[in-house]
Enzyme design. Structure first.
Site, PDB file in Angstrom:
ATOM      1  N   GLU A 415       0.813  -1.216   0.000  1.00 51.45           N
ATOM      2  CA  GLU A 415       0.000   0.000   0.000  1.00 51.45           C
ATOM      3  C   GLU A 415       0.846   1.265   0.000  1.00 51.45           C
ATOM      4  OE1 GLU A 415      -3.513  -1.148   2.675  1.00 51.45           O
ATOM      5  OE2 GLU A 415      -3.829  -1.424   0.566  1.00 51.45           O
ATOM      6  N   GLU A 485      -3.873 -10.725   0.026  1.00 56.72           N
ATOM      7  CA  GLU A 485      -4.677 -10.693   1.256  1.00 56.72           C
ATOM      8  C   GLU A 485      -6.100 -11.079   0.871  1.00 56.72           C
ATOM      9  OE1 GLU A 485      -4.346  -6.987   3.474  1.00 56.72           O
ATOM     10  OE2 GLU A 485      -2.233  -6.835   2.934  1.00 56.72           O
TER      11      GLU A 485
HETATM   12  C1  GAL Z   1      -4.978  -4.199   3.962  1.00 58.89           C
HETATM   13  C2  GAL Z   1      -3.579  -3.912   4.445  1.00 58.89           C
HETATM   14  C3  GAL Z   1      -3.260  -4.654   5.709  1.00 58.89           C
HETATM   15  C4  GAL Z   1      -4.374  -4.508   6.693  1.00 58.89           C
HETATM   16  C5  GAL Z   1      -5.635  -5.013   6.096  1.00 58.89           C
HETATM   17  C6  GAL Z   1      -6.814  -4.842   7.005  1.00 58.89           C
HETATM   18  O1  GAL Z   1      -5.406  -3.204   3.110  1.00 58.89           O
HETATM   19  O2  GAL Z   1      -2.647  -4.239   3.470  1.00 58.89           O
HETATM   20  O3  GAL Z   1      -2.071  -4.156   6.230  1.00 58.89           O
HETATM   21  O4  GAL Z   1      -4.523  -3.179   7.011  1.00 58.89           O
HETATM   22  O5  GAL Z   1      -5.939  -4.263   4.948  1.00 58.89           O
HETATM   23  O6  GAL Z   1      -6.672  -5.488   8.196  1.00 58.89           O
END
Ligand code: GAL
Length: 984
Positions: A415, A485
């Site tokens: 990010e 993620e």
């Molecule tokens: C993503 C980010 C993570 C964490 C997650 C939400 O956007 O990369 O670091 O913030 O969201 O828990």
């Protein structure tokens, strides 16, 4: 004399001054090393320049100072407080400036050289810091060595000429905020301190410098090619392979490959004139080719997690035992990959990944997420002034970690938007190490990357990407896809894992993903149990968004991890005729399962199972299979099951034995388990890797002949009995079943909203939790319209609705009995507009004394409609307290699914159909109101929910909500329970 106090370096965008160039990390068998970890003198001041530099001088008296443990964070040791923000900077965004309030910790460590330390005159010595947050200035014996930023990266200084045999003083000034903080805006606690090891390393004359182990594998020829490039001339020895070559010279030998499934390492040595450096060589070739990430010629499927470093008392200062525990827990839960979100981990973690086998995406310590608050204006990732700092971070990661076979991808960071700095990093990494693909999620055009990576993409879009229907720039369309993620594991959830896995296993381009995230970052706190954002009075914080892991802060696996283990299991054990065995139940039957709650795939005769090897490299020879045959949850037979050592991807039909002769009549299941046949370095023999369960015969639903009649209790005005049931004449409320007092039995649709129900504020799709509260589902009123005694039944007609709306539910309770058992049939019809699904649908009731709970159905852990593949149908027993799942912020939890019958507090409940069972010592309203576990105070009543259905979990705290078929839409429903007193 005035002492000059420099603070200019704090807000300087450059990476620092004085440190040695980055190099490979290694252990030498000849050179000494001396740990400076331990108790250090410590003084905290409020601003970068509040104290002068005199503390670093020789002879300065620190005897009155406090002490802190190094490695450690001072805010977790009673000095100041931690701060949690997700992506917002906790200070005004004005790069590279930081606030005047800049907690600054002066650290002093006096030391004598250990006995046997070579005369300081005979060689060099290096002082190494493995991690300091966020900016440090260093002195040894009064001489300044330099300053550095890059919190989770190593920095070394040459100190040979400064060392004395005794009376050395190391002084380190650490600032919480610096220009570097702008590059470290990861979603986690801001925790300043010297939080990784500090080590003094002797460098004998002729010692090794940097070196790069290139160990590739040719899967066709089954040979490994080794070449160790070394800054210092030397020989490379791998005795087991007969290798003895000069550094820089390639050698090809027959060898076994390294994979995460078969982590074969060869011990070697790089011998220079001055030292012998231990090598751990793993031969493997990684490539992004033909639209796939391949290792040793084969596409791999990442069953991954995102791992932040976390310990509930020590923060990111992890000890070896904790790191090992993480790797063991991952291996035992069928996880094969880890993204080191969002910074290179402690180096020892990568040693463990090499040794025990995990694919690693090593991520650089870079995130500038907070710039989204201002349209990314001023983003350091696209500002040339910051590029040297970005390149320094890339180099420190790559140089430190390049010799780990487990590292299969470099990640530029997280990010950080897009920009020239990122392109420069990717260019440098590609040049320095062409052997590994480069990952970065933040650039939708994939200009700099070898893999297309996204986060929190809904299932339908993932499927489109899998089918290649996602369009996008041409370069991207050719790339393999990973979800860096997905499945946000905040609170109760994630739901929908099995649905993702089914997609990953169907479409080649989808190479799996990394669940967000490994562990809740709760801080042990006597006020709250575990503290989260806001608990330390932060003026800006993001609450419990920091508790979104598959492990609770104390590393106990959450139900989400147990579900993940089942969903990603590397062996599918399915019905003989199953096409895509093992990934949850067959598509299309889930809705039915949510309603009928029987768990498990369809019924039918089972004389054979289909076993499929879903490993990418290993055959099944490490596993031993067993069968067991259960009737009504009691095992009536078991034994070994011979399964061939199938090759990866292969499957076979395996005959089951005859059902055990003389097995009693009842609901029968076969359960087949794949266990480790022998001890492994990560789990003992017998550890269950995968399993499948198959219903052979239908359960017998309870039948109660309506032979008894409701009659007034003589002499007891206001009471009616019906079989064992006693009711209030006026309201029709159940008072007792035999001798078991029952309170408050009524329709219940409310659950204490989960983090995923509440959802994240930025979500575009409607979020159920807020809609439920707007409609008023947490304050339903119950109006009794009629209590009717007909010949064999007591019927209570009600309307259940919240104030302020015309929407409501008409609920009819119909009671019948055969004299010993009492049957309740609940019919529900929604009236008016129901724009939202229901949280749950069932009845709740209170029991006076219930401690042990026995049930037959899904267990042993909790399950919800879209997170239920790990539930095994069997007989289970628990205390009421152990039924609770301790989500750090209390919320709906603990439902056992597919329950056929349950006994608690002397009451037996049978479901028709099966039901979700929850029992707790507080009400749903109390659970809903609690902010921390310590708010939950047990009362005298055990509140029991018998749910016909539950709304799915989804993962809308950051990702998509439950899939349509896991939503509990309001509609007419009818379900029954049979109550009786447990005999004896
Ligand atoms: C993503 C980010 C993570 C964490 C997650 C939400 O956007 O990369 O670091 O913030 O969201 O828990």
């Amino acid at each position: 004399m005035t002492v000059r106090t420099r603070t200019d370096y704090v807000e300087d965008v450059s990476p620092g001054t004085g440190a040695l160039p980055p190099r490979a990390r290694y252990a030498s068998s000849d050179a000494m090393s001396f740990s400076l970890n331990g108790d250090w003198f410590f003084r905290l001041s409020e601003a970068a320049g509040a104290e002068d530099d005199s503390f670093a001088r020789d002879g300065y008296d620190t005897s009155g100072w406090a002490r802190v443990a190094v490695p450690g964070h001072w805010v977790l040791q009673g000095h100041g407080s931690p701060v949690y923000t997700n992506h917002r900077y906790p200070f005004p965004v004005d790069p590279p400036r930081v606030p005047d309030e800049n907690p600054t910790g002066d650290h002093v460590r006096p030391f004598d050289l250990p006995a046997g330390w070579p005369d300081p005159g005979t060689g060099g010595a290096v002082l190494r810091f493995d991690g300091v947050e966020s900016c440090a200035r260093v002195w040894l014996n009064g001489t300044e060595l330099g300053d550095f930023k890059g919190s989770r990266l190593p920095h070394e200084f040459a100190v040979g000429t400064l060392l004395r045999p005794v009376g050395n003083v190391l002084a380190v000034r650490v600032h919480q905020w610096s220009a570097g903080s702008y590059l470290e805006d990861q979603d986690q606690w801001w925790l300043p301190g010297v939080f990784r090891d500090v080590t003094l390393l002797h460098r004998p004359p002729g010692s090794a410098g940097d070196f790069f182990v290139h160990a590739s594998y040719d899967h066709l020829g089954r040979t490994g090619t080794l070449r160790v490039d070394s800054a210092v001339a030397g020989r490379v020895l791998v005795p087991e392979l007969g290798v003895d070559v000069a550094a820089g010279e390639p050698v090809t030998v027959p060898a076994e490959p390294w994979t995460a499934e078969t982590p074969r390492l060869y011990d070697g040595v790089l011998a220079t004139a001055g030292e012998r450096v231990a090598l751990r060589v793993g031969f493997r070739t990684v490539e992004s080719a033909d639209g796939l990430i391949k290792v040793n010629g084969r596409a791999v499927l990442f069953r991954g997690v995102n791992r932040h470093e976390w310990h509930p008392r020590r923060g990111r200062a992890l000890d070896l035992a904790t790191m090992r525990e993480d790797v063991l827990l991952m291996k035992r839960h069928n996880i094969n990959a880890v993204r080191t979100s969002h910074y290179p981990p402690h180096p020892a973690f990568l040693d463990l990944c090499d040794e025990l086998g995990l694919w690693v995406v090593d991520e650089c310590d870079l995130e500038t997420h907070g710039f989204t608050e201002q349209g990314r204006r001023g983003n350091p990732a696209d500002d040339d002034r910051w590029t040297p700092a970005l390149l320094d971070r890339a180099a420190r990661m790559v140089e430190r970690d390049k010799n780990h076979p487990s590292v299969v991808m470099w990640s530029l960071g997280n990010e950080a938007g897009t920009g020239r700095g990122l392109t420069a990093m990717a260019g440098w990494i590609h040049g320095r190490d062409p052997s590994r693909p480069v990952h970065y999620e933040g650039d939708p055009d994939c200009r700099d990357t070898d893999v297309y990576s996204r986060m929190y993409v809904p299932h339908a879009e993932v499927e489109a990407i899998g089918r290649g229907l996602d369009g996008g720039p041409r370069a991207r369309r050719r790339l393999p896809f990973v979800l860096c993620e997905y499945a946000h594991a905040m609170g109760n959830g994630p739901g929908g894992l099995a649905d993702y896995q089914r997609l990953f296993e169907t479409h080649d381009r989808l190479q799996g993903g990394f669940v967000w995230e490994w562990i809740d970052h709760g801080i042990e706190d006597e006020r709250y149990g575990y503290a989260y954002g806001g608990d330390f009075g932060e003026e800006l914080h993001d609450g419990n968004f920091v508790c979104d892991g598959l492990l609770f802060p104390d590393r106990r696996p959450s139900p989400g991890l147990v579900e993940l283990k089942k969903v990603v299991e590397p062996v599918a054990i399915g019905r003989r005729d199953s096409l895509s065995p093992g990934i949850g139940r067959a598509p299309g039957t889930d809705a039915a399962a949510a309603a009928d709650n029987s768990l498990g795939p369809g019924l039918g005769p089972v004389d054979a199972v289909r076993v499929t090897n879903k490993y990418d490299f290993a055959d099944l020879s490490a596993l031993a299979f067993t069968w067991s045959y259960e009737v009504d949850g009691e095992t009536v037979g078991s034994g070994p099951l011979a399964v061939p050592a199938l090759a990866p991807g292969a499957s076979a039909e395996v005959e089951l034995p005859e059902a055990p002769p003389g097995a009693p009549a009842g609901e029968a299941h076969w359960t087949v388990r794949a266990r480790l046949a022998a001890d492994t370095p990560w789990a003992p023999r017998g550890h269950v890797v995968a399993w499948g369960q198959f219903a052979v015969s239908a359960r017998r639903t309870p039948s109660v002949a309506a032979t008894a009649a409701p009659v007034p209790v003589p002499g007891e005005d206001g009471l009616i009995t019906l079989g064992p049931g006693t009711f209030d004449t006026r309201t029709g409320a159940l008072r007792a079943v035999g001798g078991v007092a029952v309170t408050g039995l009524r329709l219940d649709v409310w659950r204490a909203t989960t983090d995923n129900d509440d959802g994240a504020a930025w979500q575009r799709d409607p979020r159920c939790g807020p809609l439920w509260r707007t409609l008023g589902l947490h304050r339903m009123r119950h109006r009794v319209d009629a209590v009717e005694r007909t010949g064999d039944a007591l019927t209570v007609r009600t309307r259940v609705a919240p104030a302020g709306t015309g929407a409501g539910l008409s609920a009819v309770y119909r009671w019948t009995s055969d004299g010993t058992r009492l049957r309740l049939t609940v019919s529900v019809v929604p009236r008016g507009d129901w724009p939202v699904p229901l949280p749950r649908l069932g009845v709740r009731l209170g029991l006076a004394a219930a401690d042990r709970v026995r049930w037959y159905g899904g267990g042993p852990g909790e399950a919800y409609p879209d997170s239920s593949t790990a539930a095994v149908v069997g007989r289970w027993e628990s205390s009421v307290d152990d039924l609770q799942t301790p989500y750090v912020r209390p919320q709906e939890n603990g439902a056992r699914a597919g329950v056929r019958w349950a006994e608690l507090g002397g009451l037996r409940v049978e479901g028709d159909p099966g039901f979700f069972l929850t029992a707790r010592r507080w009400t749903t309203e109390q659970l809903d109101a609690a902010a921390h576990l310590t708010d939950l105070v047990p009362g005298d009543t055990v509140w029991v929910n018998l749910d016909h259905a539950q709304h799915g979990l989804g993962s809308q705290s950051c990702g998509p909500g439950p899939l349509p078929r896991h939503r509990l839409e309001a509609g007419p429903a009818e379900f029954s329970f049979v109550f009786s007193e447990v005999p004896g």
